[in-house]
Design a protein around this motif. Structure first.
Motif, PDB file in Angstrom:
ATOM      1  N   LEU A 206     -10.409   6.967  -0.506  1.00 24.03           N
ATOM      2  CA  LEU A 206     -10.472   5.788  -1.372  1.00 24.03           C
ATOM      3  C   LEU A 206      -9.065   5.353  -1.768  1.00 24.03           C
ATOM      4  N   ASP A 207      -8.248   6.329  -2.125  1.00 26.03           N
ATOM      5  CA  ASP A 207      -6.891   6.053  -2.631  1.00 26.03           C
ATOM      6  C   ASP A 207      -5.874   6.586  -1.644  1.00 26.03           C
ATOM      7  N   MET A 208      -5.420   5.797  -0.673  1.00 25.42           N
ATOM      8  CA  MET A 208      -5.903   4.470  -0.365  1.00 25.42           C
ATOM      9  C   MET A 208      -5.980   4.246   1.141  1.00 25.42           C
ATOM     10  N   LYS A 209      -6.482   5.263   1.854  1.00 20.10           N
ATOM     11  CA  LYS A 209      -6.492   5.115   3.305  1.00 20.10           C
ATOM     12  C   LYS A 209      -7.469   4.049   3.774  1.00 20.10           C
TER      13      LYS A 209
ATOM     14  N   LEU B  76      -3.411  -3.008  -1.991  1.00 15.65           N
ATOM     15  CA  LEU B  76      -4.541  -2.394  -1.281  1.00 15.65           C
ATOM     16  C   LEU B  76      -5.133  -1.177  -1.995  1.00 15.65           C
ATOM     17  N   GLU B  77      -4.841  -1.057  -3.297  1.00 16.90           N
ATOM     18  CA  GLU B  77      -5.425   0.042  -4.079  1.00 16.90           C
ATOM     19  C   GLU B  77      -6.939  -0.159  -4.160  1.00 16.90           C
ATOM     20  N   PRO B  78      -7.684   0.936  -4.436  1.00 17.65           N
ATOM     21  CA  PRO B  78      -9.139   0.805  -4.538  1.00 17.65           C
ATOM     22  C   PRO B  78      -9.566  -0.192  -5.611  1.00 17.65           C
TER      23      PRO B  78
ATOM     24  N   GLY C 107       0.829  -1.206   0.000  1.00 20.62           N
ATOM     25  CA  GLY C 107       0.000   0.000   0.000  1.00 20.62           C
ATOM     26  C   GLY C 107       0.858   1.248   0.000  1.00 20.62           C
ATOM     27  N   HIS C 108       0.197   2.382  -0.042  1.00 24.52           N
ATOM     28  CA  HIS C 108       0.938   3.647   0.045  1.00 24.52           C
ATOM     29  C   HIS C 108       0.222   4.611   0.980  1.00 24.52           C
ATOM     30  N   MET C 109       1.035   5.396   1.685  1.00 25.82           N
ATOM     31  CA  MET C 109       0.489   6.343   2.668  1.00 25.82           C
ATOM     32  C   MET C 109       0.249   7.712   2.064  1.00 25.82           C
TER      33      MET C 109
ATOM     34  N   ASP D  36       5.677   7.324  -1.623  1.00 26.75           N
ATOM     35  CA  ASP D  36       5.889   8.092  -2.862  1.00 26.75           C
ATOM     36  C   ASP D  36       5.182   7.491  -4.070  1.00 26.75           C
ATOM     37  N   GLU D  37       4.134   6.707  -3.834  1.00 33.17           N
ATOM     38  CA  GLU D  37       3.475   6.018  -4.951  1.00 33.17           C
ATOM     39  C   GLU D  37       2.834   6.999  -5.917  1.00 33.17           C
ATOM     40  N   GLU D  38       2.266   8.061  -5.377  1.00 31.33           N
ATOM     41  CA  GLU D  38       1.552   9.023  -6.238  1.00 31.33           C
ATOM     42  C   GLU D  38       2.503   9.847  -7.102  1.00 31.33           C
ATOM     43  N   VAL D  39       3.793   9.774  -6.813  1.00 33.34           N
ATOM     44  CA  VAL D  39       4.756  10.530  -7.619  1.00 33.34           C
ATOM     45  C   VAL D  39       5.777   9.598  -8.280  1.00 33.34           C
TER      46      VAL D  39
HETATM   47 ZN   LIG Z   1      -3.232   4.652  -4.961  1.00 33.35          ZN
END
Ligand SMILES: [Zn+2]
Length: 385
Positions: free
Chosen positions: A119-122, A179-181, A90-92, A154-157
């Motif tokens: 949703l993405d992704m807490k 654990l992505e939506p 997952g990513h924070m 850093d998944e979103e970047v």
């Molecule tokens: Zn995500």
């Protein structure tokens, strides 16, 4: 206490629903944009203590520019000495700048929970916490198998700082659950690969009135290149080439000496990515007095629908069958860290997080009534891999 049946597990998670929602709210309210290290670290600290309370061994991978990446390990039953862990990935980080929460309040309305990153992704992270907590309870304090959780920052970047950690842990794991939506209600068994390129054209500047013929317009050259590049799109094959940003020139009365385009390429197959790369690197100029340079390449390899990944999907659908609902699979254009692990040949199933809509948008939300089902699916899947 014996392990309950999956339908009893679902009943348990239905009772836990308010607690799951409370956890998601807690995580959403700690804002964590990819580019603010202290903010992501604040969330990392809270998550580290939640996992440690459950008995997980927490390891922190320091990152200089991004939040530290969090790894948590749980022991299994110890029955199988050769067993490899299952990796929950997952990513924070989120795409929302600090302060967004004051405009996009974390709130419940008509059965939906809203908020930045909900949703993405807490919700995916919260589901992992509650699934692990439940499994510990059902298996008298031990998980049914070895597990590793990796939450990157850093998944979103583009995951530049976490990629090697993700790949190293995946290589040691028997399977990766991302654990992505979900996509609608579906799990993701294929994702496109993503490549980014910068095409730079250099021409020759000249006064547009006095010396027009001495100039060589980088903008005209770039425009022709863009037209040509755009022909590489092949929707049926799943290849898209999008020139998403252009810049160039200085003023209206100057023949432009420079122009640049930023190109996003998505492919369904690795081979298509290589082909497009070759085509882009062999572009020729229309105007011989201009030069072109192309830089960039593949950021995330495609997650191709593989036999190994679909084996996991089959396990998930049989669990859903037992619970009386129908699960589907989807192939999507967006990438995730699951692309890296699938490209290594490690069975990977994505989309195990929350169900909802509006990722990265103002109406980002999760459907609260779907949360117990997703927790039940996650827990049962972990136990059966
Ligand atoms: Zn995500």
């Amino acid at each position: 206490m014996s392990v309950p049946s999956v339908s009893e597990q679902l009943r348990y998670f239905n009772q836990q629903r308010p607690k799951i929602v409370k956890t998601i709210r807690q995580l959403v309210e700690i804002e964590s944009p990819s580019d603010v290290k202290q903010a992501v670290d604040r969330l990392g600290t809270v998550l580290a203590s939640r996992f440690a309370e459950l008995g997980g061994r927490v390891l922190v991978h320091p990152a200089a520019k991004f939040g530290n990446h969090l790894q948590v390990e749980f022991k299994g039953s110890g029955k199988n000495k050769t067993e490899k862990p299952v990796l929950l990935l997952g990513h924070m980080d989120t795409v929302y700048p600090i302060g967004t929460i004051s405009k996009m309040r974390c709130r419940v309305a008509k059965g939906l929970l809203y908020g930045p990153g909900v949703l993405d992704m807490k919700s995916g992270i919260a589901l992992a916490l509650h699934a692990i907590e439940a499994m510990l309870k059902w298996n008298t304090g031990k998980l049914p198998r070895l597990m590793t959780i990796l939450l990157v920052s850093d998944e979103e970047v583009g995951s530049t700082s976490s990629r090697l950690i993700t790949e190293a842990l995946a290589r040691k794991s028997s399977a990766v659950l991302v654990l992505e939506p979900a996509q609608g209600l579906a799990l993701k068994t294929a994702r496109k690969g993503i490549c980014e390129y910068t095409l730079k054209v250099t021409g020759k500047a000249a006064h547009a009135g006095l010396d027009f013929e001495k100039g060589h317009s980088a903008i005209v050259e770039l425009a022709k290149q863009i037209w040509q590049i755009s022909q590489l799109t092949d929707i049926k094959r799943g290849t898209t080439v999008n020139v998403g940003k252009v810049s160039g020139g200085t003023r209206a009365n100057v023949v432009a000496a420079e122009a640049t385009a930023i190109i996003d390429v998505r492919v369904s197959r690795m081979g298509d990515g290589i082909e497009i790369d070759n085509r882009l690197r062999s572009l020729k100029t229309f105007n011989r007095n201009c030069q072109i340079t192309i830089s960039g390449g593949m950021n995330r390899p495609p997650m191709e629908r593989s036999a190994a990944g679909t084996g996991l999907y089959d396990k998930a659908t049989s669990i859903a069958d037992e619970l009386g609902w129908k699960l589907e699979e989807a192939s999507v254009g967006g990438g995730s860290d699951g692309n890296f692990t699938a490209a290594l040949g490690i069975p990977t199933l994505d989309g195990l997080g929350g169900v909802g809509e509006g990722a990265h948008a103002e109406h980002e939300s999760v459907i609260i009534s779907e949360l117990p089902k997703r927790a039940a699916l996650l827990a049962a899947l972990i136990a059966r891999i």
